[in-house]
Design an enzyme around this catalytic site. Structure first.
Site, PDB file in Angstrom:
ATOM      1  N   HIS A 107      -5.619 -18.764  -6.073  1.00 55.36           N
ATOM      2  CA  HIS A 107      -6.566 -19.009  -4.965  1.00 55.36           C
ATOM      3  C   HIS A 107      -5.763 -19.050  -3.668  1.00 55.36           C
ATOM      4  O   HIS A 107      -5.045 -18.114  -3.364  1.00 55.36           O
ATOM      5  CB  HIS A 107      -7.338 -20.296  -5.276  1.00 55.36           C
ATOM      6  N   HIS A 143      -9.845  -9.578  -6.543  1.00 61.54           N
ATOM      7  CA  HIS A 143     -10.812 -10.606  -6.125  1.00 61.54           C
ATOM      8  C   HIS A 143     -11.943 -10.669  -7.139  1.00 61.54           C
ATOM      9  O   HIS A 143     -12.308  -9.634  -7.721  1.00 61.54           O
ATOM     10  CB  HIS A 143     -11.391 -10.263  -4.739  1.00 61.54           C
ATOM     11  N   ASP A 174      -5.373 -12.957   1.385  1.00 59.29           N
ATOM     12  CA  ASP A 174      -4.012 -13.538   1.355  1.00 59.29           C
ATOM     13  C   ASP A 174      -2.921 -12.517   1.580  1.00 59.29           C
ATOM     14  O   ASP A 174      -1.758 -12.895   1.774  1.00 59.29           O
ATOM     15  CB  ASP A 174      -3.789 -14.247   0.008  1.00 59.29           C
TER      16      ASP A 174
HETATM   17  C1  SDX Z   1      -8.658 -16.162  -2.610  1.00 58.55           C
HETATM   18  O1  SDX Z   1     -13.169 -16.550  -4.607  1.00 58.55           O
HETATM   19  C2  SDX Z   1     -12.829 -16.418  -3.335  1.00 58.55           C
HETATM   20  O2  SDX Z   1     -13.641 -16.072  -2.501  1.00 58.55           O
HETATM   21  C3  SDX Z   1     -11.373 -16.737  -2.999  1.00 58.55           C
HETATM   22  C4  SDX Z   1     -10.946 -16.397  -1.584  1.00 58.55           C
HETATM   23  C5  SDX Z   1     -11.577 -17.318  -0.562  1.00 58.55           C
HETATM   24  O3  SDX Z   1     -11.665 -16.929   0.608  1.00 58.55           O
HETATM   25  O4  SDX Z   1     -11.873 -18.492  -0.918  1.00 58.55           O
HETATM   26  O5  SDX Z   1     -11.288 -15.051  -1.281  1.00 58.55           O
HETATM   27  C6  SDX Z   1      -9.422 -16.581  -1.413  1.00 58.55           C
HETATM   28  O6  SDX Z   1      -8.394 -16.962  -3.469  1.00 58.55           O
HETATM   29  C7  SDX Z   1      -8.275 -14.713  -2.749  1.00 58.55           C
HETATM   30  C8  SDX Z   1      -7.552 -14.409  -4.113  1.00 58.55           C
HETATM   31  C9  SDX Z   1      -6.087 -14.845  -3.986  1.00 58.55           C
HETATM   32  N1  SDX Z   1      -5.414 -14.721  -5.289  1.00 58.55           N
HETATM   33  C10 SDX Z   1      -4.532 -13.728  -5.516  1.00 58.55           C
HETATM   34  O7  SDX Z   1      -4.234 -12.857  -4.710  1.00 58.55           O
HETATM   35  C11 SDX Z   1      -3.860 -13.814  -6.879  1.00 58.55           C
HETATM   36  C12 SDX Z   1      -3.834 -12.425  -7.533  1.00 58.55           C
HETATM   37  N2  SDX Z   1      -5.187 -12.065  -7.861  1.00 58.55           N
HETATM   38  C13 SDX Z   1      -5.625 -12.208  -9.232  1.00 58.55           C
HETATM   39  O8  SDX Z   1      -5.077 -13.296  -9.901  1.00 58.55           O
HETATM   40  C14 SDX Z   1      -7.118 -11.983  -9.416  1.00 58.55           C
HETATM   41  O9  SDX Z   1      -7.421 -10.813  -8.783  1.00 58.55           O
HETATM   42  C15 SDX Z   1      -8.095 -13.060  -8.994  1.00 58.55           C
HETATM   43  C16 SDX Z   1      -7.746 -14.408  -9.528  1.00 58.55           C
HETATM   44  C17 SDX Z   1      -8.188 -13.128  -7.506  1.00 58.55           C
HETATM   45  C18 SDX Z   1      -9.459 -12.652  -9.547  1.00 58.55           C
HETATM   46  O10 SDX Z   1      -9.333 -12.686 -10.913  1.00 58.55           O
HETATM   47  P1  SDX Z   1     -10.491 -12.247 -11.942  1.00 58.55           P
HETATM   48  O11 SDX Z   1     -11.749 -11.917 -11.235  1.00 58.55           O
HETATM   49  O12 SDX Z   1     -10.527 -13.306 -12.994  1.00 58.55           O
HETATM   50  O13 SDX Z   1      -9.931 -10.901 -12.488  1.00 58.55           O
HETATM   51  P2  SDX Z   1      -9.089 -10.769 -13.843  1.00 58.55           P
HETATM   52  O14 SDX Z   1      -7.872 -11.648 -13.784  1.00 58.55           O
HETATM   53  O15 SDX Z   1     -10.022 -10.913 -14.996  1.00 58.55           O
HETATM   54  O16 SDX Z   1      -8.560  -9.250 -13.760  1.00 58.55           O
HETATM   55  C19 SDX Z   1      -9.429  -8.160 -14.076  1.00 58.55           C
HETATM   56  C20 SDX Z   1      -8.482  -6.975 -14.304  1.00 58.55           C
HETATM   57  C21 SDX Z   1      -7.351  -7.306 -15.292  1.00 58.55           C
HETATM   58  O17 SDX Z   1      -6.931  -6.089 -15.853  1.00 58.55           O
HETATM   59  P3  SDX Z   1      -7.413  -5.751 -17.388  1.00 58.55           P
HETATM   60  O18 SDX Z   1      -6.894  -6.881 -18.243  1.00 58.55           O
HETATM   61  O19 SDX Z   1      -8.934  -5.712 -17.333  1.00 58.55           O
HETATM   62  O20 SDX Z   1      -6.776  -4.413 -17.665  1.00 58.55           O
HETATM   63  O21 SDX Z   1      -7.822  -6.648 -13.077  1.00 58.55           O
HETATM   64  C22 SDX Z   1      -6.428  -6.887 -13.197  1.00 58.55           C
HETATM   65  C23 SDX Z   1      -6.234  -7.802 -14.399  1.00 58.55           C
HETATM   66  O22 SDX Z   1      -4.950  -7.606 -14.973  1.00 58.55           O
HETATM   67  N3  SDX Z   1      -5.993  -7.592 -11.966  1.00 58.55           N
HETATM   68  C24 SDX Z   1      -4.803  -7.426 -11.381  1.00 58.55           C
HETATM   69  C25 SDX Z   1      -4.833  -8.257 -10.253  1.00 58.55           C
HETATM   70  N4  SDX Z   1      -6.011  -8.881 -10.184  1.00 58.55           N
HETATM   71  C26 SDX Z   1      -6.725  -8.466 -11.253  1.00 58.55           C
HETATM   72  N5  SDX Z   1      -3.731  -6.671 -11.730  1.00 58.55           N
HETATM   73  C27 SDX Z   1      -2.655  -6.763 -10.900  1.00 58.55           C
HETATM   74  N6  SDX Z   1      -2.613  -7.535  -9.802  1.00 58.55           N
HETATM   75  C28 SDX Z   1      -3.665  -8.285  -9.441  1.00 58.55           C
HETATM   76  N7  SDX Z   1      -3.617  -9.047  -8.361  1.00 58.55           N
END
Ligand code: SDX
Length: 393
Positions: free
Chosen positions: A234, A273, A327
């Site tokens: 997050h 996201h 971010d």
């Molecule tokens: C914020 O919710 C909000 O609105 C939050 C926010 C706000 O203003 O409050 O927007 C602020 O928190 C932004 C997000 C910051 N976090 C990050 O940047 C951390 C990296 N991001 C990921 O951890 C992820 O994208 C999340 C946590 C943001 C979202 O996760 P989800 O929706 O649970 O997605 P997931 O983990 O189930 O991934 C789905 C697929 C997977 O691949 P498969 O297993 O299906 O093959 O997408 C891939 C994941 O491996 N994936 C990524 C990735 N994010 C998702 N692969 C590489 N890098 C990434 N960042």
């Protein structure tokens, strides 16, 4: 939006379907924020984020989020005066911070310090809506002072008193760095605070709403939200983005390192996201400011590395709807503003306290305690075994 729907059989053979992580699940209604994840659109109470970023200030946007209408000039003037009158923080709060280990992370210190503010609110148990609005204003006013004071104390320095001559964003930079920022730096911070102020039912805002739904208090709700925002999935992502940029060091090394991380199934911080399947509109604005600041300071390295990572990620995982989020470009932007990396997530909290408190008030206006269910996968039945009959496993 069909999320990660799982189908499981519970301990009694009954089949259930559910969305892991509540993906796509609607918890209640709201009038504060709307996100179109497919189109990459964001609006606060109907106004597109691009218009607020261009024309508004953090003070005006906070009023708008909290009270539901754009303030008249008199309302805005009164609101700014009230915020300024509540910027100062009781010395006892900083005494608590001084007694924490210097090694403690700023977000952990912020969690403790904000929680302690509740003890200095004489009317802490007054749960009238009027008092909740007042507390919201006090928290919006005090967060910059507490966050900046924490960083000063961590560095063995004394907190700097707020400067009533300066606006919210400029005053935050002044209390952090000990010198008045340029008008441009103040405006960039102001826009960054507008962009981070609100984002619907994200994990930290939902945390605040769950806590207040039990009719607990605003300090508890905001303290819980800080704890949620701290996590690297997050708000904690922005610090990790900057450390990744530093690890990469130059744009020509970005591709190999990112490809290796993807092969390792590492999550690339600042990307992806739960809702956006297109470029986060906030990232687009932050990217433009990062580029301008990079050119102004004459060091485009961090911006160039960010752009290279964006290019590689869009080629490799863009088809999965993984794009830069808020971010990603905020990291290089804060770096160009001379902010220490460990303060990136506290800045997110300094801004998001407006959204958190607006949602707390909205939840109280039509409240029903949040209490979801779960699928039981434990033993269907077990009998108690007396201690002397249990065998060491
Ligand atoms: C914020 O919710 C909000 O609105 C939050 C926010 C706000 O203003 O409050 O927007 C602020 O928190 C932004 C997000 C910051 N976090 C990050 O940047 C951390 C990296 N991001 C990921 O951890 C992820 O994208 C999340 C946590 C943001 C979202 O996760 P989800 O929706 O649970 O997605 P997931 O983990 O189930 O991934 C789905 C697929 C997977 O691949 P498969 O297993 O299906 O093959 O997408 C891939 C994941 O491996 N994936 C990524 C990735 N994010 C998702 N692969 C590489 N890098 C990434 N960042």
């Amino acid at each position: 939006m069909a999320g990660k729907i799982r189908e499981v059989k519970d301990a009694f053979g009954k089949v259930h379907q559910f969305a892991e992580g509540l993906e796509g699940v609607i918890a209640t209604t709201t009038e504060i924020c709307f996100i179109d994840g497919q189109a990459g659109k964001l609006m606060y109470r109907g106004i597109p984020i691009e218009q607020l970023a261009e024309h508004s200030t953090y003070e005006e946007t906070s009023f708008f989020l909290l009270y539901g209408h754009l303030p008249t000039s008199r309302e805005l003037g009164d609101f700014i005066r009230r915020l300024k009158s509540h910027r100062a923080v009781a010395n006892e709060v900083f005494d608590i911070v001084r007694n924490l280990p210097k090694s403690a992370a700023p977000m952990s210190m912020l969690r403790t310090a904000i929680s302690s503010l509740g003890h200095f609110d004489q009317d802490a148990e007054d749960d009238s809506l009027e008092k909740h609005y007042q507390r919201a204003e006090h928290l919006i006013a005090a967060f910059p002072t507490v966050a900046a004071g924490i960083q000063r104390i961590r560095k063995g320095l004394e907190p700097i008193a707020p400067d009533p001559e300066l606006g919210h964003a400029a005053n935050f930079l002044y209390m952090l760095n000990g010198e008045r920022p340029t008008d441009y730096a103040a405006r960039v911070m102001d826009v960054a605070l507008i962009l981070h102020a609100e984002h619907g039912f994200n994990a930290s805002t939902f945390t605040a709403r769950v806590i207040i739904s039990t009719l607990s208090d605003m300090y508890s709700a905001v303290t819980g939200a800080i704890g949620s925002l701290k996590g690297p999935l997050h708000g904690g992502a922005n610090e990790r983005v900057m450390r990744m940029l530093m690890e990469i060091g130059s744009a020509d090394r970005a591709e190999d390192i990112i490809l290796q991380k993807l092969r390792n199934k590492d999550k690339i911080m600042g990307f992806g996201h739960r809702v956006y399947r297109a470029l986060d509109p906030r990232a687009k604005i932050l990217m433009q400011f990062s580029q301008k600041l990079a050119e102004q300071v004459g060091d485009t390295r961090w911006y160039d590395i960010s752009k290279k990572i964006q290019e590689v990620m869009e080629r490799e995982v863009g088809h999965k709807g993984i794009y830069p989020n808020v971010d990603f470009f905020s990291a290089s932007l804060y770096y160009y503003l001379g902010i220490e990396v460990e303060m990136y997530t506290p800045i997110f909290a300094v801004s998001r306290v407006a959204g958190w408190t607006a949602h707390v008030v909205e939840q109280l206006k039509h409240n029903r305690i949040f209490r979801p269910r779960s699928v039981y996968l434990g033993p269907a039945h077990m009998d108690y075994v007396p201690l002397d009959q249990r065998t060491e496993s």
